[in-house]
Design a protein around this motif. Structure first.
Motif, mmCIF file in Angstrom:
data_model
loop_
_atom_site.group_PDB
_atom_site.id
_atom_site.type_symbol
_atom_site.label_atom_id
_atom_site.label_comp_id
_atom_site.label_asym_id
_atom_site.label_seq_id
_atom_site.Cartn_x
_atom_site.Cartn_y
_atom_site.Cartn_z
ATOM 1 N N TYR A 148 0.799 -1.221 0.000
ATOM 2 C CA TYR A 148 0.000 0.000 0.000
ATOM 3 C C TYR A 148 0.838 1.280 0.000
ATOM 4 C CZ TYR A 148 1.038 0.217 5.004
ATOM 5 O OH TYR A 148 1.684 0.280 6.212
ATOM 6 N N ASP A 149 2.028 1.248 0.581
ATOM 7 C CA ASP A 149 2.817 2.475 0.660
ATOM 8 C C ASP A 149 3.964 2.489 -0.342
ATOM 9 O OD1 ASP A 149 4.145 0.472 1.944
ATOM 10 O OD2 ASP A 149 4.508 1.568 3.803
ATOM 11 N N ARG A 150 3.884 1.611 -1.334
ATOM 12 C CA ARG A 150 4.826 1.648 -2.440
ATOM 13 C C ARG A 150 4.142 2.220 -3.673
ATOM 14 N NH1 ARG A 150 7.841 -4.279 -2.239
ATOM 15 N NH2 ARG A 150 9.320 -3.771 -0.600
ATOM 16 N N LYS A 151 4.938 2.670 -4.596
ATOM 17 C CA LYS A 151 4.391 3.114 -5.878
ATOM 18 C C LYS A 151 4.129 1.883 -6.738
ATOM 19 C CE LYS A 151 6.502 7.699 -5.992
ATOM 20 N NZ LYS A 151 7.411 8.622 -6.727
ATOM 21 N N ILE A 152 2.866 1.568 -6.943
ATOM 22 C CA ILE A 152 2.497 0.373 -7.702
ATOM 23 C C ILE A 152 1.949 0.795 -9.056
ATOM 24 C CG2 ILE A 152 1.125 -1.730 -7.715
ATOM 25 C CD1 ILE A 152 0.760 -1.376 -4.707
ATOM 26 N N ARG A 153 2.475 0.199 -10.096
ATOM 27 C CA ARG A 153 1.976 0.458 -11.444
ATOM 28 C C ARG A 153 1.100 -0.699 -11.893
ATOM 29 N NH1 ARG A 153 6.831 0.343 -14.971
ATOM 30 N NH2 ARG A 153 7.156 -1.500 -13.661
ATOM 31 N N ARG A 194 -6.458 1.341 -5.659
ATOM 32 C CA ARG A 194 -5.139 1.558 -5.052
ATOM 33 C C ARG A 194 -5.166 2.757 -4.107
ATOM 34 N NH1 ARG A 194 -1.103 4.945 -6.430
ATOM 35 N NH2 ARG A 194 -2.188 5.520 -8.360
ATOM 36 N N LEU A 195 -5.776 3.851 -4.533
ATOM 37 C CA LEU A 195 -5.856 5.041 -3.694
ATOM 38 C C LEU A 195 -6.765 4.810 -2.489
ATOM 39 C CD1 LEU A 195 -6.026 7.866 -6.377
ATOM 40 C CD2 LEU A 195 -4.112 7.326 -4.869
ATOM 41 N N LYS A 196 -7.844 4.070 -2.694
ATOM 42 C CA LYS A 196 -8.764 3.763 -1.592
ATOM 43 C C LYS A 196 -8.029 3.006 -0.485
ATOM 44 C CE LYS A 196 -12.900 0.946 -0.666
ATOM 45 N NZ LYS A 196 -12.218 -0.204 -0.031
ATOM 46 N N ILE A 197 -7.258 1.986 -0.863
ATOM 47 C CA ILE A 197 -6.513 1.206 0.120
ATOM 48 C C ILE A 197 -5.454 2.069 0.795
ATOM 49 C CG2 ILE A 197 -4.903 -0.721 0.416
ATOM 50 C CD1 ILE A 197 -7.846 -1.528 0.031
ATOM 51 N N LYS A 198 -4.755 2.862 0.002
ATOM 52 C CA LYS A 198 -3.711 3.722 0.569
ATOM 53 C C LYS A 198 -4.302 4.686 1.592
ATOM 54 C CE LYS A 198 -0.193 5.044 -1.866
ATOM 55 N NZ LYS A 198 0.802 5.705 -2.757
ATOM 56 N N MET A 199 -5.457 5.259 1.280
ATOM 57 C CA MET A 199 -6.067 6.215 2.196
ATOM 58 C C MET A 199 -6.667 5.540 3.427
ATOM 59 S SD MET A 199 -5.261 9.106 1.111
ATOM 60 C CE MET A 199 -3.780 8.476 0.272
ATOM 61 N N GLU A 200 -7.065 4.266 3.311
ATOM 62 C CA GLU A 200 -7.518 3.529 4.493
ATOM 63 C C GLU A 200 -6.365 3.365 5.480
ATOM 64 O OE1 GLU A 200 -9.249 -0.130 3.214
ATOM 65 O OE2 GLU A 200 -11.093 0.807 2.476
ATOM 66 N N TYR A 201 -5.178 3.043 4.953
ATOM 67 C CA TYR A 201 -4.011 2.924 5.820
ATOM 68 C C TYR A 201 -3.600 4.287 6.368
ATOM 69 C CZ TYR A 201 -3.073 -2.016 4.889
ATOM 70 O OH TYR A 201 -3.156 -3.383 4.844
ATOM 71 N N ALA A 202 -3.773 5.322 5.562
ATOM 72 C CA ALA A 202 -3.446 6.673 6.028
ATOM 73 C C ALA A 202 -4.380 7.087 7.166
ATOM 74 C CB ALA A 202 -3.548 7.658 4.864
ATOM 75 N N GLN A 203 -5.658 6.727 7.056
ATOM 76 C CA GLN A 203 -6.603 7.028 8.140
ATOM 77 C C GLN A 203 -6.174 6.335 9.430
ATOM 78 O OE1 GLN A 203 -10.932 6.784 7.000
ATOM 79 N NE2 GLN A 203 -10.083 6.441 4.963
ATOM 80 N N ALA A 204 -5.783 5.077 9.313
ATOM 81 C CA ALA A 204 -5.329 4.347 10.503
ATOM 82 C C ALA A 204 -4.098 5.009 11.110
ATOM 83 C CB ALA A 204 -5.025 2.898 10.132
ATOM 84 N N LYS A 205 -3.207 5.464 10.249
ATOM 85 C CA LYS A 205 -1.976 6.122 10.721
ATOM 86 C C LYS A 205 -2.317 7.434 11.440
ATOM 87 C CE LYS A 205 2.705 6.300 10.164
ATOM 88 N NZ LYS A 205 3.686 5.217 10.291
ATOM 89 N N LEU A 206 -3.263 8.175 10.898
ATOM 90 C CA LEU A 206 -3.668 9.436 11.519
ATOM 91 C C LEU A 206 -4.324 9.202 12.875
ATOM 92 C CD1 LEU A 206 -5.092 11.203 8.343
ATOM 93 C CD2 LEU A 206 -3.270 12.140 9.789
#
Length: 244
Positions: free
Chosen positions: A149-154, A185-197
């Motif tokens: 989730y926190d890597r740049k995935i193509r 991809r962005l949805k998953i990344k932002m879910e992890y970002a919410q948890a981090k916040l």
């Protein structure tokens, strides 16, 4: 922060060696440990997401080669790297005859081990998943995104993982997942970002960097598009709810 990626089970009865090897690999992989062959077999019999087993040949109780044979009987596609501190041509031959993916003598260099891991993971993804249905491959694609989730995935990375062309997987992803690759991809990344916040005291600037954004403005724009709130608004809202 540990990057969620592939899972490696390290099996060795030398605690100090496991600790040293873990410290060399845990920035790139999630490392799980077993102190002997019996522990390894108990773990592998349960549902797991292990991608590679790094297995010592000489251990008390079940030997590494016995564990290898048992693993290959139950999970023939699981990648296995055998290692031994005693130079033994016979041990290497027996390991490879029992379908180990590689054999490395101790002491070995970490770059050599990482090269073997990368090669086996790449070969394994091609070997294990061509038989899956499109829906199954999309589940594997989703898992790949979630692990990284926190890597740049193509899209090319996903296509390589499930052995489909980028164009085909783009169409199949939307059909089976219900949204496009980038959106998911962005949805998953932002879910992890919410948890981090919610769970950490890291600044928004630090979190933005952790998730691969060059500047806070870009992170804030994407976060607000997905959640409807800016990162600072989201954090303030969660703090208020907690206090109340």
């Amino acid at each position: 922060m540990v990057i969620m990626s592939y899972n490696i089970l390290l099996v060795d009865d030398d605690c100090d060696f496991r600790e040293e090897l873990r410290s060399c690999l845990e920035d790139d992989y999630k490392i799980l440990e077993a102190a002997n062959g019996q522990q390894a077999m108990q773990f592998l019999k349960k549902p797991n997401m292990i991608d590679i087993v790094i297995l010592d040949v000489i251990m008390q109780g079940l030997s590494g080669t016995e564990v290898l044979k048992e693993i290959k009987k139950n999970a023939p596609d699981l990648g296995i790297i055998m290692m031994s501190g005693k130079s033994s041509k016979e041990a290497a031959i027996e390991s490879l005859r029992s379908h180990a993916d590689d054999f490395i003598e101790k002491p070995f260099s970490i770059p050599v081990l990482k090269e073997a891991i990368t090669r086996i993971l790449k070969a394994g993804s091609r070997r294990r998943f061509p038989h899956l249905s499109d829906a199954g491959k999309m589940e594997r694609a989703k898992l790949f995104i979630e692990r990284n989730y926190d890597r740049k995935i193509r899209l090319d990375d996903i296509a390589d993982e499930v052995c489909l062309s980028p164009k085909y997987i783009s169409r199949a992803f939307k059909e089976h997942v219900g949204c496009g690759f980038n959106e998911y991809r962005l949805k998953i990344k932002m879910e992890y970002a919410q948890a981090k916040l919610k769970e950490s005291g890291a600044t928004i600037e630090q979190i933005a960097r952790d998730f691969g954004y060059q500047n806070t403005e870009s992170f804030t724009r994407v976060f607000k598009k997905i959640t409807g709130l800016s990162p600072s608004e989201f954090r303030a809202c969660k703090i208020t709810r907690t206090r109340s």
